[in-house]
Design a protein around this motif. Structure first.
Motif, PDB file in Angstrom:
ATOM      1  N   ARG A 206     -40.231  -0.054  37.398  1.00 46.61           N
ATOM      2  CA  ARG A 206     -39.337  -0.823  38.002  1.00 46.61           C
ATOM      3  C   ARG A 206     -37.969  -0.751  37.242  1.00 46.61           C
ATOM      4  O   ARG A 206     -37.734  -0.521  36.254  1.00 46.61           O
ATOM      5  CB  ARG A 206     -39.893  -2.220  37.726  1.00 46.61           C
ATOM      6  CG  ARG A 206     -40.982  -2.898  38.171  1.00 46.61           C
ATOM      7  CD  ARG A 206     -41.682  -4.159  37.891  1.00 46.61           C
ATOM      8  NE  ARG A 206     -42.752  -4.635  38.544  1.00 46.61           N
ATOM      9  CZ  ARG A 206     -44.004  -3.976  38.163  1.00 46.61           C
ATOM     10  NH1 ARG A 206     -43.815  -3.064  37.241  1.00 46.61           N
ATOM     11  NH2 ARG A 206     -45.053  -4.214  38.958  1.00 46.61           N
ATOM     12  N   TYR A 311     -38.704  -0.595  42.847  1.00 44.75           N
ATOM     13  CA  TYR A 311     -40.097  -0.690  42.415  1.00 44.75           C
ATOM     14  C   TYR A 311     -40.531   0.768  43.135  1.00 44.75           C
ATOM     15  O   TYR A 311     -40.379   1.146  43.991  1.00 44.75           O
ATOM     16  CB  TYR A 311     -41.063  -1.635  43.125  1.00 44.75           C
ATOM     17  CG  TYR A 311     -42.348  -1.460  42.930  1.00 44.75           C
ATOM     18  CD1 TYR A 311     -43.194  -1.717  41.817  1.00 44.75           C
ATOM     19  CD2 TYR A 311     -43.084  -0.570  43.884  1.00 44.75           C
ATOM     20  CE1 TYR A 311     -44.324  -1.555  41.571  1.00 44.75           C
ATOM     21  CE2 TYR A 311     -44.563  -0.597  43.904  1.00 44.75           C
ATOM     22  CZ  TYR A 311     -45.129  -0.949  42.577  1.00 44.75           C
ATOM     23  OH  TYR A 311     -46.370  -0.639  42.297  1.00 44.75           O
ATOM     24  N   ASP A 739     -40.325  -0.175  32.520  1.00 50.05           N
ATOM     25  CA  ASP A 739     -39.351  -1.122  33.161  1.00 50.05           C
ATOM     26  C   ASP A 739     -37.853  -0.994  32.619  1.00 50.05           C
ATOM     27  O   ASP A 739     -37.961  -0.884  31.558  1.00 50.05           O
ATOM     28  CB  ASP A 739     -39.865  -2.473  33.209  1.00 50.05           C
ATOM     29  CG  ASP A 739     -40.835  -3.104  33.935  1.00 50.05           C
ATOM     30  OD1 ASP A 739     -41.703  -2.224  34.315  1.00 50.05           O
ATOM     31  OD2 ASP A 739     -41.207  -4.281  34.023  1.00 50.05           O
TER      32      ASP A 739
END
Lengths: 753, 157
Positions: A206, A311, A739
Motif C-alpha cells: 500500500r 494498493y 506500506d
C-alpha cells in the motif's frame, strides 16, 4: 537515426560542466518567476474552496462579496462555456476530458474533494480579495465520501460521477462506478508459468498519496484584452499545452492565446494541468484588468495534484537458481476526483526491469474524494517498483542469493519483451547493476547493530514528442538560441551545449532563451524526461542547419562551390583560407550576404528507456522507530551525460524525493476525509538534516536514437528509493514493510510485535 | 482596512521609508511595495525558508515578520549580495557547484548560508545541515548545496 549518429567521443563541450546560462539571474534574485510580476493596473484573484470532501452545491450567492469595496469581479463554473465531451492530450497526464478539467478549475454542481475550487474573486489587492472570498455564500448538501482506493472500488461506495461506467478491457459497464478503467497486459501463459516455478512469493503493498512538493506555489497572470487576445504569464511545464488547455476550456482559438512562460520554481509533473490560468482569464475578461492569482501552500496540497495512493499485489515465481518464470501483478491506483490517473504507466512499469516469460498485469484506475492526481516524476512507476523490488528481494533472501545477482540473472536487455508489448532496443540496465556491484559502496562492509543495506532498481521511459528551436548568428560569433521547452532544472544549458558541440563553439557562445508561444515553433511539454533528449535533438539539427548556411556563405565569400568548403571543429576552410566560426560570423556581418538564421523541428517517435539502481544503508533506532540513512548511492544510465553536474543533480534530487516517499511523506486524512497535514511543517519533506550526501555513478550506454546518445534522466531516480529503503530496513530489522511511508510510528509499532 | 504607518529601516544599505498596513508581512512589503522580488514566498507560514532575509545580521523568515517590525532595523536581502557587478563568493560557489536547479529556494539558501558562515567560518557537514535544515529544496537533494557551502567556507578562508 543512424545517419545522425556522430559516433565520436572526443567532445569539446558535451560532458563539460559550464556555469548555467541563467545562473547569475537565479543567484541574484533577478530571475522573474510568475509571482514576481507586477503589471500596471493589476488586480488580484483569490479562490474559495470546498470545506467538504464530497457535497452537492445547492446555491452560490456572490452578492455580499461583490458589495465589498475594492472587489472587481466574481466568477463561478457558470462562467465557463459549455464544454461538450471533448478530449485534449496532455502528455504524461494522458487524455483529459475538458469538462473534467474545467470542473477541476471550478466545481460545477458537486464538490469532489476538500479544497475543490468553487468560485473566484478579483479585487484591488490580495487582502481585499481574501476578505471578499469569505463572503461568498455556498450552500452545500454533504455526501458520504471515500479516500482509500479499495473502499472506493466496493459496490456500495459513494459514487463520485453518476455517469461514469467502467471501461472493462474495452467494454463499457452498465452501472455507476468509481472504477474508470481496467487494463490488462499478458504474455506467455502465466498459469503454466507458475506451475514451472519452484518458489513463489506473493505480497500486498500500500502506498499513500504524495505531493510533488515544488517550492513555488502555482501562480498565473492573465490579461484578456479588448481586442479578444488573451495573454498569460505562468509557471508551467508546457507553455504550448497550457495554451491549448486554456483555449479549449474558454472555447477560443489557440491563436488568440499567448502564453509567456516565466521561470518555474519546480514542477515534477505537477505543473502540467491548468488550475489558475483559465480562472484568472475569466476574471480578467470580467474586470478588464490583468489579474494575478497565486496559491497558498495549503491550496497547493489540497487543490493540486498528488500522485496516486495505491494498493498492489505482486506475485513472482522462480526456479531455485533464481530464474524468474512467472509473474502476476494486480494494481489499483486512485486517480482522485476525476478519471485519468497513472495506472497505465504503472502497469507498464511493474515488471519492466525483468525478463519474465509468463506474466499478467491487471490495473485499475479508481476515483475517490481526493484532489485529481497529476503526473509526478515517473508517474506510477515508483509505486510499482516498491512492490516488485521487494518481492525480488524476498526471493533473493529465501533462495539465499545475492540481491544484485538475482537481478542480473533476470535483467531486461536488448530484445527483452515487456509484458505490455514493446521489445527493448539497446538499454543499460545490466550496466547499472554491474556498476552497483563494482561500487565502493557495495564492496564496503556494513557492520553494527540495527543496520542494513538494501538495493532496488527502477525503470522509466523517455518520451519523444515535438520540439522546435530557432537561432540566429550574431556578428560577434555568438548564437542566440530560441527554444520552446520551459526550463525547470537547467535544460537551457544542456540544449545550448548540444548546439555548441554541433557548431564547434563554446557553451558560453550560445545564448539560450525560452520564448513565448508566438515566438517559437510548437514544443511539447517539459516532462517525460524528454527535453535534453528531444529538444537536444532539435538543437543538433538546428546546428546542422546553421552550419550548412555558414558553409554556403563562406563559399560565396571565397567564390568557390559549397562542396569545396571544409568544416572541421567549427573552422571553415577553402584551400589556404581558414576562418573560425567567430571570424566567419564577423566577416558576414560586414558583407552584403544574408544573415544566418536557422530553425529546426523534430518529433521523434517512440521512447527510449532509462534504468536506475540504488543502494541504501540504514540504521533503525529500536526505541523510536526512526530510520537514519548512513549512506546512499544512486546509479543510472544517462546514455550520455551532457552536463554531468546536472545529471547528478537529477539523480540526487530524485533519490531524496523518493526517500521522502519512503520515510515520511503522506496525505493524512481524518474521518471526514479532510487532509490534516496541508503544510510543510506537517507534511514532512526531507530537509538537508534528514539525508546524507547522495553518491552518484553515471553509466553511459548510448541511446541509438540520439546523435550524442542522450537518455533523459529526470525521472528514473525517484523510482528505486522506497523499495531500496524497505529492503535495507528488512535487513536491519528482519521485518518487511509493505506500506508507505515507513514513518517512525509505523516502524516502532512493528518492532514492538 | 487598517491605517498605514510609515516605517523607516535600512534595506540593503540604503535608508528606506515605506508605508505599511499592520497586517502586512515584511515579505509582502519587500516584494510588493519595494519591488525586491528576490525573496520568494514558498509557504507563507515559516516552513520553507525561501523568504529568508537577514534582520540586524540574523536570519529571519520574512513571511513571519511584520513589516512594522522592520522599524529601525537593518534588512539584507539576496539583492544585497552582489556588489559592483561582482557576485559574492557564496553566489559564485553555488553556481560553480550546481547548487540550484529551479532556483526558487536559492535566495533563501544564500541568505541562510551567509548567516551560517558568519557564525561558523569553518562549519562541519553537520553544522551546515543543521543550520540549513529550515530551508527546503525539492530539486537538488541538498548534496550540491552542502558541498557548495563547504567550498565557500574554504574559499573565504
Amino acid at each position: 537515426m543512424e545517419d545522425l549518429y556522430l559516433g565520436k567521443t572526443n567532445y569539446k563541450v558535451i560532458g563539460q560542466r559550464p556555469i548555467r546560462h541563467d545562473g547569475a539571474d537565479k543567484v541574484t534574485g533577478k530571475a522573474i518567476y510568475t509571482a514576481d510580476l507586477q503589471l500596471p493596473n493589476m488586480a488580484h484573484g483569490k479562490l474559495i474552496r470546498s470545506p467538504h470532501a464530497h457535497a452537492k452545491i445547492k446555491r452560490i450567492d456572490v452578492s455580499q462579496a461583490l458589495a465589498v469595496p475594492g472587489v472587481l469581479a466574481v466568477v463561478t463554473a457558470d462562467d465557463f462555456p459549455d464544454l461538450a465531451e471533448k478530449i485534449a492530450m496532455m502528455g504524461e497526464a494522458g487524455a483529459v476530458n475538458l469538462q473534467h478539467l474545467a470542473g477541476n478549475c471550478l466545481a460545477k454542481d458537486k464538490v469532489l474533494y476538500k479544497g475543490h475550487a468553487v468560485a473566484a474573486v478579483a479585487a484591488i489587492n490580495t487582502h481585499v480579495a481574501e476578505e471578499a472570498a469569505k463572503k461568498i455564500v455556498v450552500e452545500y448538501e454533504p455526501l458520504p465520501s471515500v479516500t482509500w482506493v479499495l473502499d472506493a472500488m466496493k459496490p456500495d461506495a459513494p459514487i463520485l460521477h453518476d455517469d461514469l461506467r467502467t471501461d472493462e478491457l474495452g467494454q463499457k459497464g452498465d452501472k455507476p462506478t468509481n472504477v474508470s478503467v481496467h487494463i490488462a497486459f499478458e504474455q506467455g501463459n502465466p498459469a503454466e508459468g507458475f506451475k514451472q516455478a519452484e518458489i513463489i512469493v506473493e505480497r500486498e503493498f500500500r502506498t499513500a498519496s504524495v505531493h510533488q512538493g515544488y517550492i513555488e506555489p502555482h501562480a498565473a497572470v492573465a490579461m484578456w484584452n479588448e481586442d479578444g487576445r488573451l495573454k498569460i504569464w505562468t509557471a508551467t511545464q508546457g507553455s504550448f499545452t497550457c495554451r491549448q488547455q486554456t483555449a479549449e476550456l474558454l472555447q477560443i482559438p489557440v491563436s488568440q492565446v499567448l502564453v509567456v512562460p516565466c521561470e518555474i520554481g519546480g514542477g515534477f509533473g505537477g505543473k502540467i494541468a491548468v488550475y489558475l490560468e483559465p480562472v484568472a482569464a475569466l476574471l480578467s475578461r470580467k474586470c478588464g484588468r490583468p489579474v494575478k492569482m497565486t496559491m497558498q501552500r495549503a491550496e497547493v496540497f489540497e487543490g493540486t495534484g498528488p500522485t496516486p495512493g495505491s494498493y498492489m499485489r505482486v506475485k513472482l515465481g522462480a526456479k531455485k537458481d533464481g530464474t524468474l518464470v512467472a509473474g502476476e501483478a494486480w494494481l489499483a491506483y486512485d486517480c482522485g476526483a476525476f478519471p485519468g490517473g497513472m495506472i497505465g504507466p504503472g502497469s507498464m512499469c511493474v515488471f519492466s526491469c525483468y525478463d519474465i516469460p509468463h506474466a499478467r498485469v491487471d490495473g485499475y484506475d479508481v476515483l475517490n474524494n481526493k484532489p485529481k492526481v497529476q503526473a509526478y516524476r515517473a508517474p506510477g512507476s515508483t509505486q510499482a517498483a516498491f512492490a516488485t523490488e521487494q518481492v525480488i528481494d524476498e526471493l533473493a533472501l529465501q533462495l539465499k542469493l545475492d540481491p544484485i545477482e538475482i537481478r542480473l540473472k533476470n535483467a531486461a536487455k536488448e530484445g527483452t519483451r515487456r509484458v505490455d508489448g514493446p521489445v527493448y532496443p539497446r538499454i543499460g540496465f545490466i550496466e547499472t547493476l554491474e556498476a552497483a556491484r563494482n561500487s565502493e559502496h557495495w564492496k564496503s562492509p556494513l557492520t553494527g547493530k540495527n543496520r542494513g543495506r538494501g538495493i532496488a532498481s527502477g525503470f522509466w521511459f523517455n518520451i519523444g514528442g515535438a520540439s522546435s528551436c530557432s537561432a540566429s548568428v550574431m556578428e560577434d560569433g555568438t548564437v542566440s538560441l530560441i527554444e520552446g521547452s520551459t526550463d525547470i532544472g537547467g535544460t537551457r544549458t544542456s540544449i545550448a551545449m548540444q548546439l555548441a558541440e554541433t557548431l564547434g563553439i563554446t557553451s558560453d557562445d550560445v545564448r539560450p532563451q525560452v520564448a513565448d508561444t508566438d515566438s517559437v515553433g510548437y514544443t511539447f511539454l517539459t516532462g517525460g524526461s524528454r527535453v535534453t533528449f528531444a529538444t537536444g535533438l532539435a538543437a543538433y539539427k538546428l546546428g546542422l542547419d546553421l552550419q550548412a548556411q555558414m558553409r554556403d556563405r563562406a563559399a560565396r565569400l571565397w567564390k568557390c562551390s559549397v562542396d569545396e568548403v571544409q568544416v572541421e571543429d567549427g573552422t571553415y576552410s577553402y584551400k589556404d583560407q581558414k576562418l573560425t566560426f567567430k571570424e566567419l560570423a564577423a566577416k558576414l556581418a560586414q558583407s552584403a550576404l544574408e544573415p544566418v538564421v536557422g530553425r529546426s523541428s523534430v518529433n521523434p517517435e517512440g521512447s527510449t528507456n532509462g534504468f536506475a539502481t540504488h543502494i541504501a544503508d540504514v540504521e533503525v533506532d529500536p526505541e523510536t522507530g526512526k530510520v537514519t540513512i548512513l549512506r546512499y548511492t544512486a546509479i543510472q544510465d544517462a546514455g550520455k551525460a551532457i552536463h554531468p553536474s546536472y545529471v547528478e543533480g537529477q539523480m540526487q534530487g530524485g533519490a531524496v524525493q523518493g526517500i521522502g516517499w519512503a520515510m515520511n511523506e503522506e496525505y493524512f486524512f481524518d474521518k471526514n476525509d479532510q487532509m490534516r497535514n496541508a503544510s510543510f511543517l506537517d507534511y514532512r519533506m526531507p530537509t538537508c538534516l534528514d539525508v546524507p550526501m547522495i553518491e552518484t555513478i553515471i553509466v553511459e550506454v548510448p541511446n541509438p536514437g540520439h546523435p550524442f546518445g542522450v537518455r533523459g534522466v529526470g525521472e528514473a531516480p525517484i523510482v528505486p528509493p522506497p523499495a531500496a529503503m524497505a529492503n535495507a530496513i528488512q535487513r536491519a530489522t528482519g521485518i518487511r514493510f509493505t506500506d508507505l511511508p515507513m514513518s517512525p510510528p509505523k516502524v516502532w509499532k512493528a518492532l514492538q510485535k | 482596512m487598517a491605517k498605514k504607518t510609515v516605517v523607516s529601516s535600512t534595506i540593503n544599505g540604503s535608508s528606506t521609508e515605506f508605508l505599511c498596513e499592520p497586517r502586512q508581512s515584511l515579505l509582502e512589503v519587500l516584494r510588493d511595495t519595494l519591488h525586491l522580488t528576490g525573496s520568494k514566498e514558498g509557504c507563507n507560514n515559516g516552513n520553507c525558508g525561501a523568504c529568508t532575509v537577514l534582520m540586524d545580521g540574523k536570519p529571519v523568515l520574512s513571511c513571519l515578520v511584520l513589516g512594522v517590525e522592520a522599524e529601525g532595523a537593518k534588512i539584507e536581502t539576496v539583492e544585497s549580495l552582489a556588489k559592483n557587478g561582482q557576485l559574492a563568493p557564496v553566489q559564485q560557489c553555488f553556481l560553480e557547484g550546481a547548487a540550484l536547479q529551479c532556483g526558487i529556494c536559492t535566495p533563501g539558501f544564500l541568505m541562510a548560508t551567509k548567516a551560517l558562515l558568519e557564525k561558523f567560518p569553518q562549519p562541519t557537514e553537520h553544522d551546515i545541515r543543521f543550520h540549513l535544515a529550515n530551508n527546503l529544496c525539492r530539486c537538488t537533494g541538498y548534496d550540491k548545496i552542502v558541498k557548495s557551502v563547504q567550498a565557500c567556507a574554504t574559499a573565504v578562508r
